[in-house]
Design an enzyme around this catalytic site. Structure first.
Site, PDB file in Angstrom:
ATOM      1  N   LYS A   1       0.878  -1.183   0.000  1.00  0.00           N
ATOM      2  CA  LYS A   1       0.000   0.000   0.000  1.00  0.00           C
ATOM      3  C   LYS A   1       0.912   1.229   0.000  1.00  0.00           C
ATOM      4  O   LYS A   1       1.098   1.899   1.024  1.00  0.00           O
ATOM      5  CB  LYS A   1      -0.915  -0.067   1.230  1.00  0.00           C
TER       6      LYS A   1
HETATM    7  C1  LIG Z   1      -6.352   0.125  -4.012  1.00  0.00           C
HETATM    8  C2  LIG Z   1      -7.097  -0.446  -2.854  1.00  0.00           C
HETATM    9  N1  LIG Z   1      -7.692  -1.637  -2.972  1.00  0.00           N
HETATM   10  C3  LIG Z   1      -8.370  -2.194  -1.959  1.00  0.00           C
HETATM   11  C4  LIG Z   1      -8.499  -1.557  -0.748  1.00  0.00           C
HETATM   12  C5  LIG Z   1      -9.261  -2.202   0.378  1.00  0.00           C
HETATM   13  O1  LIG Z   1      -8.386  -2.586   1.391  1.00  0.00           O
HETATM   14  P1  LIG Z   1      -8.845  -2.649   2.927  1.00  0.00           P
HETATM   15  O2  LIG Z   1     -10.072  -3.457   2.972  1.00  0.00           O
HETATM   16  O3  LIG Z   1      -7.702  -3.307   3.609  1.00  0.00           O
HETATM   17  O4  LIG Z   1      -9.058  -1.253   3.367  1.00  0.00           O
HETATM   18  C6  LIG Z   1      -7.905  -0.310  -0.574  1.00  0.00           C
HETATM   19  C7  LIG Z   1      -8.012   0.404   0.703  1.00  0.00           C
HETATM   20  O5  LIG Z   1      -7.130   0.316   1.515  1.00  0.00           O
HETATM   21  C8  LIG Z   1      -7.181   0.261  -1.649  1.00  0.00           C
HETATM   22  O6  LIG Z   1      -6.609   1.451  -1.514  1.00  0.00           O
END
Ligand SMILES: Cc1ncc(COP(=O)(O)O)c(C=O)c1O
Length: 311
Positions: free
Chosen positions: A157
């Site tokens: 991330k």
């Molecule tokens: C690109 C992306 N995909 C998916 C997610 C969903 O991830 P999470 O459920 O861990 O927040 C996020 C958010 O964090 C994101 O930024």
């Protein structure tokens, strides 16, 4: 933005307006940072952070994938977050830890630049709107493809990688849609700009696999566990774009957005244009888990141990 009183920066609690960095901060120029999005909810056990350990673990892994060993232990960051919630007098909030290459070294070799850590938090309603959680959003397949592992690290991330989501979000918003859905480099369905995606067909739930350039979402994992516990079959496999049009139901999951139905995709109604029964069932159980209603998913809650100050 709903400003809070304090932000945690490199071990210090600093006033919101003093939480500043130098303009030559490495991460500002080259995107060399990683972050998390976490939520804390008011529950009957007190304020509780949803899947805190999983988020901090992903933060550590995201950082290490980009050669940034965390200068603090996970436990130090966990306790700093607890204290920050208490000092900010918040009972529910969105939490944004950020690890970034700081000031002191320019150029593309970053390993001599310091690694700085900050934790910010503020009150933030449902990212795509409370109404959207009830009625669903209109989404559009983006002309931008999701970044792939041939040039970046979708599992991390990482701050710089979000330029990809920013382009897709601007395109979707300017087109009058609430969210953009990105295909991966091969043309299969990948995810939203900040959410994972699920497609329901004939009672089965499908979601793109780890190899499809997705972020390994923590809400995704939770929603899969909940759906399985509810008796639904979940299949991780590549999803063709046309399957979005053939779907009975589609929903998105993410920490910021929570669980949001998609009622229209590329101007075509999904199901009857209303959130369907599978989405509703998983969403209701997920909301219960977030708010600590019932025993089943209590282990996902990190209850803030420091009493919230009232004065
Ligand atoms: C690109 C992306 N995909 C998916 C997610 C969903 O991830 P999470 O459920 O861990 O927040 C996020 C958010 O964090 C994101 O930024």
């Amino acid at each position: 933005m709903n400003q809070a009183d304090l932000i945690w920066m490199n071990g210090e609690f600093v006033a919101w307006e003093d939480a500043k960095v130098h303009v030559l901060t490495h991460g500002l120029h080259y995107g060399t940072g990683v972050f998390e999005g976490i939520r804390a909810y008011e529950t009957e056990l007190g304020t509780a952070i949803f899947r805190h350990a999983d988020h901090l673990d992903r933060l550590r892994r995201s950082a290490e994938l980009y050669y940034m060993p965390l200068p603090y232990s996970i436990e130090e960051l966990r306790l700093a977050t607890h204290e920050l919630i208490a000092r900010n007098n918040l009972t529910s909030c969105y939490i944004r830890p950020l690890v970034y290459r700081g000031y002191g070294q320019m150029g593309l070799y970053p390993l001599d630049a310091p690694i700085d850590v900050a934790i910010a938090m503020w009150q933030w309603g449902a990212y795509l709107g409370d109404e959207s959680k009830r009625t669903g959003v209109r989404a559009k397949v983006s002309s931008w493809r999701r970044i792939g592992s041939e040039s970046l690290i979708p599992h991390s991330k990482a701050s710089g990688q979000y330029l990809n989501s920013v382009l897709a979000k601007i395109e979707a918003t300017k087109g009058g849609y609430e969210e953009g859905i990105l295909l991966d480099g091969r043309g299969f369905v990948c995810e939203g700009t900040g959410e994972n995606i699920f497609v329901v067909r004939d009672g089965k739930i499908f979601t793109p696999p780890q190899g499809a350039s997705i972020l390994d979402g923590i809400t995704r994992k939770s929603a899969m566990q909940i759906a399985t516990d509810l008796g639904y079959e979940i299949v991780e496999r590549d999803i063709a774009r046309a399957e979005l049009y053939l779907a009975d139901e589609i929903y998105l999951t993410g920490t910021a957005a929570e669980l949001v139905p998609v009622r229209e995709i590329d101007d075509r109604q999904v199901g009857g244009g209303k959130p369907g029964p599978v989405t509703r069932a998983v969403q209701a159980a997920f909301e219960d888990a977030l708010h600590g209603r019932g025993e089943r998913y209590r282990a996902w809650l990190d209850v803030v141990a420091v009493p919230t100050r009232t004065a």
